[in-house]
Design a protein around this motif. Structure first.
Motif: not given
Ligand SMILES: NC(=O)c1ccc[n+]([C@@H]2O[C@H](COP(=O)([O-])OP(=O)(O)OC[C@H]3O[C@@H](n4cnc5c(N)ncnc54)[C@H](OP(=O)(O)O)[C@@H]3O)[C@@H](O)[C@H]2O)c1
Length: 321
Positions: A281-299, A308-315
């Protein structure tokens, strides 16, 4: 090359499910089959570095970032791919090679390799697994794809500690002309520390590519690394591990470099003591999640026990229907 080890056919219908997460077009790189025992030199836009030059050409080591590639050229597509257990482990322990994928998802991995210009692993994996880093996908079920579809093997080794033995599989493949030349990425200042034995073992099988010196925090600059690959003509890279490399790319500030993620989940628990994948986790991020896939497909792979999971980050996200 004939199929020596039978991999199940990865059906076009299954291939289509992955399409949105793969680089848009495969660009042949180092297309010509090298003569036996003689390397075909990469057609770098800029100056390139041969195994011999690495130890003598200070000019190359002094290049700065802006000299590496034309302005505004895109960074290579980076696909992060790995197999993990139900308890998020990628191996039974450091240095323990662990088979996790079923034969079908193994076949999928080779199909994905055929769609990339390069395949990258960290030195921990290179030392632990002696990986071949080649592509054994067969489009017709009889012979594996040709030299043009073989990815360039890249060993990410900032400290120059790869146990580079002459009989390493990846070097043997390159020398015999069945695999592409290996890129050994080492921090500039560490290149000179590679001893003569390892230098000789590597001779004729690839290129040592200098990495910029890390800052005081020893953080690897993925932007620099990707620009360096881009300057070598590489438009897509598949990163396969190991734990430290994956965790670093999954950190918040590096997610922008990850174009897509394809993870195989095997129906097994490896237990405590295995190599985890869990980014800091980022310093000082507390209990915030580190990352989440935004576009997701379970194959929905019908003939595999794995998920099998495929995905992309939001950016990086684009809409997937
Ligand atoms: N299940 C899978 O899909 C899969 C895939 C690949 C590997 N694996 C397993 O993973 C294990 C190896 O993982 P690992 O974590 O030990 O090794 P690794 O990630 O392959 O390599 C780690 C080393 O590479 C260098 N490095 C890599 N990324 C770096 C970064 N961002 N910044 C600085 N240095 C970096 C460092 O070398 P220095 O310390 O010398 O600087 C680091 O110690 C093996 O057991 C292997 O079998 C599993």
């Amino acid at each position: 090359m004939e199929l020596s080890q039978k991999l199940p056919y990865f059906e076009p219908a299954d291939q289509a499910l992955l399409e949105d997460f793969l680089p848009s077009s495969g660009r042949p790189f180092l297309e010509t089959h090298p003569d036996q025992g003689k390397l075909q030199e990469p057609d770098f836009d800029q100056e390139h570095i041969s195994a011999e030059d690495n130890f003598s050409n200070d000019k190359l080591l002094d290049r700065n970032d802006s000299q590496l590639r034309p302005p505004n050229s895109p960074l290579p597509h980076l696909t992060l791919t790995y197999a993990m257990s139900l308890d998020s482990k990628i191996s039974l322990g450091p240095g323990a090679s662990t088979a996790l994928s079923s034969s079908l998802t193994g076949s999928m991995a080779h199909y994905i390799r055929s769609r990339h210009d390069a395949i990258l692993v960290g030195v921990g994996t290179a030392n632990a697994d002696d990986p071949s880093l080649n592509c054994r996908y067969s489009a017709d079920g009889k012979s594996v794809v040709g030299f043009d579809k073989q990815p360039i093997p890249i060993i990410l080794d900032p400290s120059g500690r790869w146990n580079c033995r002459r009989e390493c599989k990846v070097l043997q493949l390159a020398r015999s002309g069945k695999g592409k030349p290996v890129f050994w990425m080492v921090n500039k200042a560490r290149i000179r520390n590679i001893d003569t034995v390892r230098r000789d073992n590597f001779e004729g099988a690839g290129f040592i590519v200098p990495l910029d010196e890390p800052d005081a925090t020893c953080v690897l600059d993925w932007g620099f690394l990707l620009r360096r690959l881009s300057s070598c003509g590489i438009a897509s890279v598949m990163v396969e591990g190991g734990g430290r490399v994956i965790e670093d790319l999954l950190r918040e500030h590096n997610q922008k470099f990850v174009s897509s993620v394809i993870i195989t989940i095997a129906p097994v628990w490896l237990g405590k003591g295995g190599v985890d994948v869990s980014p800091a986790r980022k310093n000082g991020a507390g209990h915030r999640e580190v990352g989440r896939l935004d576009t997701v497909r379970w194959l929905p792979l019908s003939n595999s026990p794995d998920g099998v999971i495929a995905g992309r980050f939001k950016e990086q996200s684009q809409c997937v229907e």
